[in-house]
Every structure is written in structure tokens, then in C-alpha cells.
Design a protein around this motif. Structure first.
Motif, short mmCIF file in Angstrom:
data_model
loop_
_atom_site.label_atom_id
_atom_site.label_comp_id
_atom_site.label_asym_id
_atom_site.label_seq_id
_atom_site.Cartn_x
_atom_site.Cartn_y
_atom_site.Cartn_z
N PRO A 22 11.26 -0.32 -16.81
CA PRO A 22 11.69 -1.15 -17.95
C PRO A 22 13.17 -0.99 -18.30
O PRO A 22 13.76 -1.89 -18.90
CB PRO A 22 10.80 -0.67 -19.09
CG PRO A 22 9.59 -0.12 -18.42
CD PRO A 22 10.07 0.48 -17.13
N ASP B 164 3.02 1.29 -18.22
CA ASP B 164 2.86 2.52 -18.99
C ASP B 164 4.15 2.83 -19.76
O ASP B 164 4.12 3.10 -20.96
CB ASP B 164 2.52 3.65 -18.00
CG ASP B 164 2.03 4.88 -18.72
OD1 ASP B 164 1.50 4.74 -19.83
OD2 ASP B 164 2.19 5.98 -18.17
N PHE C 215 5.24 0.82 -14.64
CA PHE C 215 6.09 -0.05 -15.47
C PHE C 215 5.39 -0.34 -16.81
O PHE C 215 5.96 -0.21 -17.88
CB PHE C 215 6.37 -1.37 -14.73
CG PHE C 215 7.28 -2.32 -15.45
CD1 PHE C 215 8.63 -2.41 -15.10
CD2 PHE C 215 6.82 -3.16 -16.46
CE1 PHE C 215 9.48 -3.29 -15.76
CE2 PHE C 215 7.66 -4.03 -17.12
CZ PHE C 215 9.00 -4.11 -16.77
N ALA D 298 6.62 0.79 -20.53
CA ALA D 298 6.99 -0.24 -21.50
C ALA D 298 6.05 -0.24 -22.71
O ALA D 298 6.36 -0.83 -23.73
CB ALA D 298 6.97 -1.61 -20.83
N GLY D 299 4.90 0.41 -22.58
CA GLY D 299 3.92 0.39 -23.67
C GLY D 299 3.15 -0.92 -23.71
O GLY D 299 2.54 -1.27 -24.72
N ASP D 300 3.17 -1.65 -22.59
CA ASP D 300 2.41 -2.91 -22.51
C ASP D 300 0.92 -2.59 -22.57
O ASP D 300 0.41 -1.82 -21.76
CB ASP D 300 2.77 -3.61 -21.19
CG ASP D 300 2.13 -4.98 -21.05
OD1 ASP D 300 0.96 -5.14 -21.45
OD2 ASP D 300 2.79 -5.89 -20.53
N PRO D 301 0.20 -3.17 -23.55
CA PRO D 301 -1.20 -2.78 -23.74
C PRO D 301 -2.14 -3.24 -22.62
O PRO D 301 -3.24 -2.72 -22.49
CB PRO D 301 -1.57 -3.45 -25.06
CG PRO D 301 -0.65 -4.61 -25.18
CD PRO D 301 0.63 -4.18 -24.52
N TYR D 302 -1.74 -4.19 -21.82
CA TYR D 302 -2.65 -4.70 -20.79
C TYR D 302 -2.22 -4.39 -19.36
O TYR D 302 -3.06 -4.12 -18.50
CB TYR D 302 -2.80 -6.23 -20.94
CG TYR D 302 -3.26 -6.64 -22.31
CD1 TYR D 302 -4.52 -6.24 -22.78
CD2 TYR D 302 -2.45 -7.37 -23.16
CE1 TYR D 302 -4.95 -6.58 -24.05
CE2 TYR D 302 -2.88 -7.72 -24.43
CZ TYR D 302 -4.13 -7.32 -24.87
OH TYR D 302 -4.55 -7.66 -26.14
N LEU D 303 -0.91 -4.48 -19.12
CA LEU D 303 -0.42 -4.38 -17.74
C LEU D 303 -0.88 -3.10 -17.06
O LEU D 303 -1.39 -3.12 -15.93
CB LEU D 303 1.12 -4.46 -17.74
CG LEU D 303 1.79 -4.53 -16.38
CD1 LEU D 303 1.38 -5.78 -15.63
CD2 LEU D 303 3.32 -4.51 -16.54
N GLU D 304 -0.74 -1.97 -17.76
CA GLU D 304 -1.01 -0.67 -17.13
C GLU D 304 -2.46 -0.57 -16.65
O GLU D 304 -2.73 -0.21 -15.52
CB GLU D 304 -0.66 0.44 -18.11
CG GLU D 304 -0.63 1.82 -17.47
CD GLU D 304 -1.85 2.65 -17.79
OE1 GLU D 304 -2.58 2.28 -18.74
OE2 GLU D 304 -2.08 3.64 -17.08
N PHE D 305 -3.41 -0.92 -17.53
CA PHE D 305 -4.78 -0.71 -17.07
C PHE D 305 -5.29 -1.82 -16.16
O PHE D 305 -6.15 -1.59 -15.32
CB PHE D 305 -5.75 -0.34 -18.20
CG PHE D 305 -6.06 -1.38 -19.23
CD1 PHE D 305 -5.60 -1.23 -20.53
CD2 PHE D 305 -6.85 -2.47 -18.94
CE1 PHE D 305 -5.90 -2.16 -21.51
CE2 PHE D 305 -7.16 -3.42 -19.91
CZ PHE D 305 -6.68 -3.26 -21.20
N TRP E 61 0.44 -13.88 -19.93
CA TRP E 61 0.87 -12.87 -20.92
C TRP E 61 2.37 -12.58 -20.79
O TRP E 61 3.06 -12.35 -21.77
CB TRP E 61 0.02 -11.62 -20.69
CG TRP E 61 0.46 -10.33 -21.30
CD1 TRP E 61 0.94 -9.24 -20.62
CD2 TRP E 61 0.41 -9.93 -22.69
NE1 TRP E 61 1.20 -8.21 -21.49
CE2 TRP E 61 0.88 -8.61 -22.77
CE3 TRP E 61 0.02 -10.58 -23.85
CZ2 TRP E 61 0.98 -7.92 -23.97
CZ3 TRP E 61 0.12 -9.89 -25.06
CH2 TRP E 61 0.59 -8.58 -25.10
N MET E 62 2.87 -12.63 -19.54
CA MET E 62 4.29 -12.31 -19.30
C MET E 62 5.18 -13.55 -19.38
O MET E 62 6.39 -13.46 -19.20
CB MET E 62 4.44 -11.65 -17.93
CG MET E 62 3.74 -10.30 -17.83
SD MET E 62 3.52 -9.74 -16.13
CE MET E 62 5.00 -8.78 -15.88
#
Ligand SMILES: [Fe+2]
Ligand SMILES: [Fe+2]
Lengths: 307, 193
Positions: free
Chosen positions: A51, A186, A184, A188-195, A136-137
Motif C-alpha cells: 500500500p 492485510d 496488501f 491496508a486494513g481492507d476488510p475483505y481483500l485479505e481473507f 469493491w475496488m
């Protein structure tokens, strides 16, 4: 239903624009600007997709769209492998065995088809996840040109080459890409991307493992065929190493996910090999990069008989 | 007002200097920008970086340096997209206009803006471009803002405020950005993992 579907005829609506590997490599800017070197300079030797990169949001969006179209093609490829070959459960029946498909001489065990069917189901789910993530992005479907290399690698008439080129080389690359995107999200704190990336990664490790296992089983008594498949895998791997897009170095946008590759059935020697090719590529001068890349495109076309 | 684009013809990409000139002229007129603009395109790189030099002397032109990717149609590599050209040029020309029209005296130079400050200013600029009638994907810019300010409801409120604002000063813009950062909690905590 027909067997062996040509890449040019893949069903896409008007939102999509396809670019094949040869067209993509023919872009003179990639070499003239030596983008890997230029960006290396401007980003102080760190190009990893994180990020904190100034262009991070758009780079992540473009990569996510690449994942999305890759998922569609992975679905199409796995589906074709379910359908394109006759079944023979006799180990080593091979290209000229008694039970083989009269069209191609190739057969696959029934259990391999089951694995490909399971993979097609996974990929369909990945397509849906990728559509939602792209939304979402802030990316529209078809907003970036679709590189059709994955399906091109799934067009071989030998199922073992498909396993090597798609499941091991390209889905191996997918393991690297998903790991980078997961990190990335994780950071950025993106609530969906990481999982979402984590779930898809788990499936991809399984797909690569299927490739590793079936390649070993089907070619158990056919060392020439195994060698041909591994050579093809090498060529596909090389295509994505030139320019240094993926390597252990922080200078590459995408890292090499060693641990997940181990889980997927890559030997230490194979991982070391990919790491070495990737690192060498990072430091290649642009003229030799161009030459080798052209050669790899030609080799791939030769092996698929599409030159 | 004089707009110049270099190069006039292209060999690496299929771009049109006249199209770029027209787009820049229309944007400048809509923004009330009364300066000459020189646009230098580097067609040898597919990267999408675009930067702007804003002169201190009144008779000097604004200079835009754009990589070819900044004007490219992402659906059709090497071709130009009028919409992408307008969005990219619009972002830097609005920043130049803000600096020239006053209220942005304390703003750091572009190269020294933090990622959050740049994202806030981009939001403010693209919101105004949308109101000029240029098609933009708001969610793209919201996602960029969230990446730089955290994924939170408070951050989204700041985004909406910047997007719909006109006539902000640097102090006001920065305050909205800082508020989003200070109250923003990662949305990840809200949905669990
Ligand atoms: Fe997948
Ligand atoms: Fe897969």
C-alpha cells in the motif's frame, strides 16, 4: 460437443477485449522504457506491491482484474480437460495405448477428471469472488485488456502438458500473486481483500498439488513425456520471470511464495530453480530480456503447435 | 491561452496530439485556468505517472509530464482513451489551478505531499471533474481514499465531503483528511476475520 476449443473463440461479451501473449510482448514500450529498471530507480529499489507505493491502488486494481480473467480461463481450461480426453484407468496407457482417444491418442484416468471437475467448481467460485472484489475496488468488468495466456497453455493436446503449464506454472504464479495481494489487504486494513485472497490461495495450493500429483502418476513409466511436460512448465515459468515481475527480491512487484509452493508439491530444487530464473531476469539487460522473451513465446507456440 | 503537446506524432503508441490539445483546452476553460499549458508525453513507458510543474512567474507555462499509461485505454493497449486523458489531465490541472488561485499557499510541493494528502486532493479534484460531466468511477477514488485513510464510516464521510466540495482551501482540505485518519478504525475490526 466439440473437443479442443481455440482461444480465439472463447465466449466473451462486448465488455471484454482480448490480447494474446504475442501481442502483449510486441508492445515496444515495455522494452524501450525498461520499465523494471525505471521503476526500480524511481521507487528506491522497492517495487513490491504494497500500500505504501504511490501507485498502489491502481496497481492493485489492475492486478485484481488480471486475477479475475485468469479465474475465468482457469475455469474454462479445467472444464476442457474434463471433456477433451477419453478415460483410461490403465496406468501408462499414454498417447498410443489401446484405450486411447483415437483423435489425439491421449487419455486420462477418471479420477483426474474428477479433480478437474472439482477445480472447475473452485474456479467458478473464484470468478464470483473476483467480480465482487473488483467492484469493491472500483473496477468495471473488462476494464483492462484480457491476457489469454492461461487458456493458451490449456490448449495442448497432451493433458500432461496442461497440468504442467496451467496447474504447476500458472497456478504456481497464482500462489505468488494471491500471497502478495493477501499481504496488501492485510497492510491496508481492507476488510475483505485479505481473507478473500486467503481463501482463494488455499484452493490454488490444492490445484497446484493436483498438477504435481497427476504429473508424477501419469508419467510414472514415461520419462520422455514427463520431461516434455516439465520443459513446457519451464517455458511458461520463464515467460513470467522476464522483466523481474515475480521474484524473492523486494524489487519485484510480486514475491515468490516459497512455503505455499512447498505445500503444493514443488521440490526444493524446483523452487530454487524458479527463484534463480526470476532473480536473473530482474537484472537482465533489456535487449537480452527482449530476445529471451521472444524465444519463450515462440517455444510455447511451437510446443502447442500454434506457431 | 496556448496549449502545446509533444511529441506531435507518436511511434510507440497510437495517440493523437490534437485530441490531447482539445481535451486540455476544454478542461482549462471549464476551470477558469488562464495560463499556457505544455504537455510532454513520454511514449516510451507504459507507466501511468503524471506530474505537473506550476510556475511562479506569471508568463511561464504550466508543464505536465505524462507517461503514456496516463492517457491510455486500458482495454486496448497502446491506444488513447479520451476519458482517461481527461481524468488524468483534469487531476493535475485542478491541482495547478488550486495553487494558482490562492488558498493553497501552505500546501507542500506535489512530491512532498503524503499519500493521504494526495488522496484527499485527488478526491476533491475528481469530484469536481465529475460535476464537469467527465465520467468517473467514484468507487475507484473511494477505494484509493480508504487505502490512505483507513476503511471506516468516518473515512467515508470525509470522502463524501471532499467529493462534493468546491472552493476549499488547503487548510480545510487537510483538516478533513486528518479527521478521517484520526477517527478512522480499520473496518476489519468491525466484520471480524
Ligand atoms: Fe482460481
Ligand atoms: Fe486454480
Amino acid at each position: 460437443m466439440r473437443t479442443y476449443f481455440p482461444v480465439e473463440e472463447l465466449a466473451r461479451d462486448e465488455r471484454f477485449s482480448k490480447v494474446n501473449m504475442r501481442e502483449r510482448m510486441a508492445d515496444p514500450r515495455t522494452l524501450a522504457g525498461d520499465s523494471a529498471t525505471t521503476t526500480r530507480k524511481s521507487r528506491g529499489n522497492n517495487n513490491r506491491l504494497v500500500p505504501s507505493r504511490r501507485d498502489a491502488t491502481d496497481a492493485a486494481r489492475a492486478l485484481m482484474h488480471g486475477i479475475f480473467v485468469g479465474e475465468i480461463q482457469a475455469l474454462e481450461g479445467a472444464g476442457r480437460t474434463c471433456h477433451d480426453f477419453a478415460v483410461s484407468n490403465v496406468p501408462g496407457t499414454g498417447p498410443s495405448g489401446a484405450d486411447s482417444d483415437p483423435t489425439t491418442g491421449n487419455t486420462v484416468p477418471f479420477a483426474l477428471k474428477l479433480d478437474m471437475a472439482r477445480q472447475a467448481w473452485d474456479e467458478a467460485r473464484h470468478v464470483e469472488i473476483s467480480v465482487k472484489l473488483s467492484d469493491w475496488m472500483g473496477t468495471e468488468i473488462g476494464q483492462f485488456a484480457e491476457n489469454t495466456v492461461l487458456f493458451e497453455a490449456a490448449c495442448s493436446t497432451d493433458p500432461v502438458l496442461r497440468l504442467a503449464g496451467v496447474n504447476r506454472a500458472l497456478e504456481g504464479l497464482a500462489i505468488d500473486v494471491f500471497t502478495t495481494m493477501k499481504d496488501f489487504g492485510d497492510l491496508a486494513g481492507d476488510p475483505y481483500l485479505e481473507f478473500c485472497e486467503d481463501w482463494m490461495l488455499a484452493d490454488e495450493v490444492t490445484h497446484v498439488k493436483m498438477g504435481s500429483d497427476w504429473l508424477r502418476k501419469v508419467t510414472e513409466n514415461d520419462p520422455d513425456r514427463r520431461k516434455k511436460a516439465l520443459d513446457f512448465q519451464n517455458v511458461v515459468d520463464k515467460l513470467f520471470s522476464y522483466g523481474g515481475t515475480r521474484s524473492d527480491s523486494e524489487e519485484s512487484p510480486i514475491g515468490l511464495a516459497r512455503r505455499f509452493r512447498e505445500l503444493a508439491g514443488f521440490s526444493d530444487a524446483e523452487v530454487a530453480d524458479i527463484a534463480a530464473v526470476s532473480l536473473a531476469a530482474l537484472d537482465e539487460r533489456k535487449s537480452s530480456v527482449a530476445k529471451m522473451r521472444d524465444q519463450a513465446v515462440t517455444e510455447m507456440a511451437d510446443q502447442l503447435g500454434t506457431a | 491561452m496556448n496549449i502545446t503537446v509533444t511529441p506531435a506524432t507518436f511511434s510507440y503508441v497510437e495517440f493523437d496530439a490534437d485530441l490531447t490539445t482539445r481535451v486540455a483546452r476544454e478542461l482549462a476553460a471549464s476551470m477558469g485556468l488562464d495560463r499556457d499549458v505544455r504537455i510532454e508525453i513520454d511514449e516510451t513507458t507504459p507507466l501511468a505517472k503524471i506530474i505537473v510543474d506550476v510556475p511562479t512567474a506569471a508568463n511561464e507555462p504550466i508543464v505536465v509530464h505524462a507517461d503514456s499509461g496516463a492517457f491510455e485505454d486500458t482495454r486496448r493497449p497502446r491506444r488513447q482513451s479520451e476519458n482517461t486523458t481527461a481524468t488524468s489531465l483534469g487531476r493535475v490541472l485542478y491541482r495547478a489551478t488550486d495553487r494558482l488561485q490562492g488558498g493553497f499557499g501552505e500546501a507542500p510541493a506535489d512530491g512532498e505531499l503524503t499519500l493521504a494528502q494526495m488522496a484527499a486532493w485527488e478526491t476533491y479534484s475528481v469530484g469536481r471533474l465529475a460535476r464537469l460531466g467527465i465520467p468517473v468511477n467514484q468507487q475507484r477514488w473511494r477505494y484509493n481514499f480508504r487505502n490512505r485513510h483507513g476503511f471506516s464510516d468516518a473515512g467515508d464521510e470525509s470522502f463524501a465531503l471532499l467529493w462534493s466540495s468546491d472552493g476549499l482551501t488547503w487548510g480545510e482540505l487537510q483538516a478533513i483528511s486528518e479527521r478521517a485518519i484520526s477517527v478512522g478504525t480499520p473496518a476489519r475490526a468491525q466484520v471480524g476475520t
